[in-house]
Design a protein around this motif. Structure first.
Motif, PDB file in Angstrom:
ATOM      1  N   ASP A  51       0.822  -1.211   0.000  1.00 21.73           N
ATOM      2  CA  ASP A  51       0.000   0.000   0.000  1.00 21.73           C
ATOM      3  C   ASP A  51       0.858   1.264   0.000  1.00 21.73           C
ATOM      4  O   ASP A  51       0.509   2.264  -0.622  1.00 21.73           O
ATOM      5  N   VAL A  52       1.975   1.214   0.700  1.00 24.42           N
ATOM      6  CA  VAL A  52       2.892   2.358   0.747  1.00 24.42           C
ATOM      7  C   VAL A  52       3.729   2.411  -0.534  1.00 24.42           C
ATOM      8  O   VAL A  52       3.902   3.479  -1.129  1.00 24.42           O
ATOM      9  N   ALA A  53       4.222   1.265  -0.982  1.00 25.84           N
ATOM     10  CA  ALA A  53       5.091   1.217  -2.167  1.00 25.84           C
ATOM     11  C   ALA A  53       4.384   1.693  -3.430  1.00 25.84           C
ATOM     12  O   ALA A  53       5.023   2.281  -4.307  1.00 25.84           O
ATOM     13  N   CYS A  54       3.087   1.474  -3.525  1.00 25.19           N
ATOM     14  CA  CYS A  54       2.348   1.921  -4.721  1.00 25.19           C
ATOM     15  C   CYS A  54       2.511   3.414  -4.953  1.00 25.19           C
ATOM     16  O   CYS A  54       2.556   3.859  -6.101  1.00 25.19           O
ATOM     17  N   TRP A  55       2.604   4.196  -3.879  1.00 27.11           N
ATOM     18  CA  TRP A  55       2.789   5.643  -4.050  1.00 27.11           C
ATOM     19  C   TRP A  55       4.078   5.931  -4.802  1.00 27.11           C
ATOM     20  O   TRP A  55       4.100   6.772  -5.704  1.00 27.11           O
ATOM     21  N   HIS A  56       5.135   5.242  -4.473  1.00 28.95           N
ATOM     22  CA  HIS A  56       6.439   5.489  -5.096  1.00 28.95           C
ATOM     23  C   HIS A  56       6.533   4.869  -6.484  1.00 28.95           C
ATOM     24  O   HIS A  56       7.225   5.410  -7.352  1.00 28.95           O
ATOM     25  N   LEU A  57       5.837   3.776  -6.697  1.00 31.84           N
ATOM     26  CA  LEU A  57       5.893   3.095  -7.992  1.00 31.84           C
ATOM     27  C   LEU A  57       4.913   3.657  -9.019  1.00 31.84           C
ATOM     28  O   LEU A  57       5.212   3.692 -10.208  1.00 31.84           O
ATOM     29  N   PHE A  58       3.736   4.065  -8.565  1.00 31.46           N
ATOM     30  CA  PHE A  58       2.663   4.436  -9.498  1.00 31.46           C
ATOM     31  C   PHE A  58       2.084   5.830  -9.285  1.00 31.46           C
ATOM     32  O   PHE A  58       1.265   6.284 -10.080  1.00 31.46           O
TER      33      PHE A  58
END
Length: 172
Positions: A51-58
């Motif tokens: 959920d947190v990584a999606c911000w940085h990836l997408f």
């Protein structure tokens, strides 16, 4: 990079490590049955990190739902994406005892509108288990329409499509 959004009753804010115990409790419980669970603690941690990584990836991901009046965290709303999701998914979850107040619809509507306005997304989908009547009702209150032809990871899921208002009025 991760926004904070506000509505009449809610603050949608970036997740922090202190949110994990409540997420773990939900994801390891029987309440997670409509989200592919229940999960063990390691999988719950992986989902939280996703959920947190999606911000940085997408450029989109999950936000925690806090009540403006009390500051209490009552759930999460998010836009999921990645190799496990055929399309960008608008999803929501509420912690036990916070259902039935319209928080999911209010939070999901705010994040959906942000995604359309700020990220230029033309559409989002919500993947919902056919027995999850509360989420089906929430999707319909949000104006989403069932899309039987949409791709899905789980063939049993119902897909509800949220269409950008400009796209809906100009189908060309």
């Amino acid at each position: 990079m991760i926004p904070t959004l506000t509505t009449k009753r809610l603050i949608l804010r970036p997740p922090v490590f202190a949110d994990f115990p409540a997420m773990e409790k939900l994801l390891t419980s029987e309440r997670a049955k409509y989200m592919g669970g229940p999960y063990d603690s390691f999988a719950a941690w992986g989902l939280f990190c996703h959920d947190v990584a999606c911000w940085h990836l997408f450029g989109h991901g999950a936000l925690m739902i806090d009540l403006r009046l009390t500051g209490e965290c009552v759930g999460q709303v998010g836009i999921n994406h990645g190799p496990l999701f055929p399309e960008k998914e608008l999803g929501w979850l509420l912690f036990e005892g916070h259902e039935g107040h319209g928080y999911a619809v209010e939070a999901a509507g705010a994040l959906r509108d942000w995604a359309f306005a700020e990220r230029g997304l033309p559409t989002l989908v919500s993947y919902i288990g056919p027995a999850n009547m509360a989420s089906i009702a929430a999707a319909e209150r949000l104006g989403a329409v069932r899309d039987a032809d949409a791709p899905r990871q789980d063939p049993e899921d119902l897909v509800y499509r949220h269409t950008h208002p400009v796209q809906a009025s100009n189908p060309d």
